[in-house]
Write a protein that holds these residues in place. Structure first.
Motif, short mmCIF file in Angstrom:
data_model
loop_
_atom_site.label_atom_id
_atom_site.label_comp_id
_atom_site.label_asym_id
_atom_site.label_seq_id
_atom_site.Cartn_x
_atom_site.Cartn_y
_atom_site.Cartn_z
N VAL A 47 16.83 -6.25 30.20
CA VAL A 47 17.04 -5.48 28.98
C VAL A 47 16.23 -6.13 27.87
O VAL A 47 16.37 -7.32 27.61
CB VAL A 47 18.54 -5.42 28.61
CG1 VAL A 47 18.75 -4.61 27.34
CG2 VAL A 47 19.35 -4.84 29.76
N VAL A 48 15.37 -5.31 27.22
CA VAL A 48 14.45 -5.81 26.21
C VAL A 48 14.80 -5.17 24.86
O VAL A 48 14.79 -3.95 24.73
CB VAL A 48 12.99 -5.50 26.58
CG1 VAL A 48 12.04 -6.07 25.54
CG2 VAL A 48 12.67 -6.03 27.98
N GLY A 49 15.07 -6.01 23.88
CA GLY A 49 15.39 -5.52 22.54
C GLY A 49 14.14 -5.17 21.75
O GLY A 49 13.10 -5.80 21.90
N THR A 50 14.28 -4.15 20.91
CA THR A 50 13.17 -3.74 20.04
C THR A 50 13.36 -4.23 18.61
O THR A 50 12.42 -4.19 17.82
CB THR A 50 13.03 -2.21 20.00
OG1 THR A 50 14.19 -1.65 19.39
CG2 THR A 50 12.81 -1.65 21.40
N GLY A 51 14.57 -4.65 18.28
CA GLY A 51 14.83 -5.12 16.92
C GLY A 51 14.96 -4.01 15.89
O GLY A 51 14.99 -4.29 14.71
N VAL A 52 15.04 -2.76 16.35
CA VAL A 52 15.20 -1.63 15.42
C VAL A 52 16.35 -0.74 15.87
O VAL A 52 16.73 -0.71 17.05
CB VAL A 52 13.91 -0.77 15.29
CG1 VAL A 52 12.76 -1.59 14.74
CG2 VAL A 52 13.54 -0.12 16.61
N ALA A 53 16.91 -0.02 14.90
CA ALA A 53 17.91 1.01 15.15
C ALA A 53 17.45 2.27 14.44
O ALA A 53 16.74 2.19 13.42
CB ALA A 53 19.28 0.58 14.65
N VAL A 54 17.84 3.42 14.98
CA VAL A 54 17.46 4.70 14.38
C VAL A 54 18.69 5.57 14.19
O VAL A 54 19.73 5.33 14.80
CB VAL A 54 16.42 5.46 15.25
CG1 VAL A 54 15.12 4.67 15.37
CG2 VAL A 54 16.99 5.79 16.62
N SER A 55 18.55 6.56 13.36
CA SER A 55 19.58 7.56 13.16
C SER A 55 19.02 8.90 13.61
O SER A 55 18.36 9.60 12.83
CB SER A 55 19.98 7.62 11.67
OG SER A 55 20.92 8.65 11.45
N VAL A 56 19.25 9.23 14.88
CA VAL A 56 18.78 10.50 15.42
C VAL A 56 19.57 11.61 14.73
O VAL A 56 20.80 11.56 14.69
CB VAL A 56 18.97 10.56 16.95
CG1 VAL A 56 18.62 11.94 17.49
CG2 VAL A 56 18.15 9.47 17.63
N PRO A 57 18.89 12.59 14.14
CA PRO A 57 19.59 13.65 13.41
C PRO A 57 20.55 14.45 14.31
O PRO A 57 20.30 14.61 15.50
CB PRO A 57 18.47 14.56 12.91
CG PRO A 57 17.23 13.74 12.97
CD PRO A 57 17.43 12.77 14.09
N ALA A 58 21.63 14.92 13.72
CA ALA A 58 22.57 15.78 14.45
C ALA A 58 21.80 16.96 15.05
O ALA A 58 20.84 17.45 14.47
CB ALA A 58 23.65 16.28 13.50
N GLY A 59 22.21 17.37 16.23
CA GLY A 59 21.53 18.46 16.91
C GLY A 59 20.29 18.03 17.67
O GLY A 59 19.56 18.86 18.19
N HIS A 60 20.07 16.73 17.73
CA HIS A 60 18.91 16.18 18.44
C HIS A 60 19.36 15.01 19.32
O HIS A 60 20.47 14.50 19.17
CB HIS A 60 17.85 15.69 17.45
CG HIS A 60 17.20 16.79 16.70
ND1 HIS A 60 17.81 17.42 15.63
CD2 HIS A 60 16.01 17.39 16.86
CE1 HIS A 60 17.01 18.37 15.17
NE2 HIS A 60 15.91 18.37 15.90
N ALA A 61 18.49 14.58 20.20
CA ALA A 61 18.71 13.40 21.03
C ALA A 61 17.40 12.64 21.11
O ALA A 61 16.32 13.21 20.99
CB ALA A 61 19.17 13.80 22.43
N GLY A 62 17.50 11.35 21.31
CA GLY A 62 16.32 10.53 21.54
C GLY A 62 16.20 10.22 23.02
O GLY A 62 17.18 9.82 23.64
#
Length: 145
Positions: A43-58
Motif C-alpha cells: 500500500v503506497v500513500g500519496t499524501g493527498v485527500a480529495v473531496s469527490v463531488p456528490a453524484g460522482h466516484a473516483g
C-alpha cells in the motif's frame, strides 16, 4: 467541468495532475518509498485527500507505462473512492514480475484518478427480469465459443 477539492496531508505531497490537456486521468504520485519484491503487493500513500463531488466516484486505475515496462499494476483495479471518503488516497500496487524487485520512490507517478458520474441507484425487487440477447451467459461468454 467539475471541481475536485484536494488537500496535502504530508510535506512533499504532489497534487494530482493531468499529464496533457484533455487527459481523463489525473496522475497520482507516491509520497513514500515502498519496495515490492516479485509477486508482492504493498500500500503506497500519496499524501493527498480529495473531496469527490456528490453524484460522482473516483476510480483509481493503473498506469499503462508501469504495467507494460515493469509489470506493476493495482490489485483492486479499479479502486473506488466514494464521494463521502476524506482520507488519504492510498494505492494497492502489485509487482507481477517474477525476477526483480520494484522500488516505488517519492515523486513517482503510480496510478491515475478518473472522476466519473455515479447516479443514485434505487433497487426494485421484481419477480423476473426482462430477457436480453445475452441472457444468463457468463464470464467470457462472447469469446469462448
Amino acid at each position: 467541468m467539475i471541481e475536485l477539492e484536494v488537500i496535502r496531508l504530508r510535506d512533499g505531497a504532489v497534487l494530482p495532475a493531468q499529464a496533457y490537456p484533455g487527459d481523463a486521468g489525473l496522475d497520482l504520485v507516491s509520497c513514500e518509498h515502498v519496495r515490492l519484491d516479485p509477486g508482492q503487493r504493498g500500500v503506497v500513500g500519496t499524501g493527498v485527500a480529495v473531496s469527490v463531488p456528490a453524484g460522482h466516484a473516483g476510480l483509481v486505475i493503473p498506469r499503462s507505462g508501469l504495467a507494460a515496462r515493469k509489470g506493476i499494476t493495482i490489485v483492486n483495479a479499479p479502486g473506488l473512492i466514494d464521494s463521502g471518503y476524506r482520507g488519504e488516497l492510498r494505492v494497492i500496487l502489485l509487482n507481477t514480475g517474477t525476477e526483480e524487485p520494484f522500488d516505488v520512490e517519492p515523486g513517482m507517478r503510480i496510478a491515475q484518478l478518473v472522476v466519473v458520474p455515479a447516479p443514485a441507484v434505487r433497487l426494485v425487487e421484481v419477480g423476473h427480469l426482462e430477457q436480453s440477447e445475452r441472457g444468463a451467459a457468463g464470464l467470457g461468454s462472447s469469446g469462448l465459443r
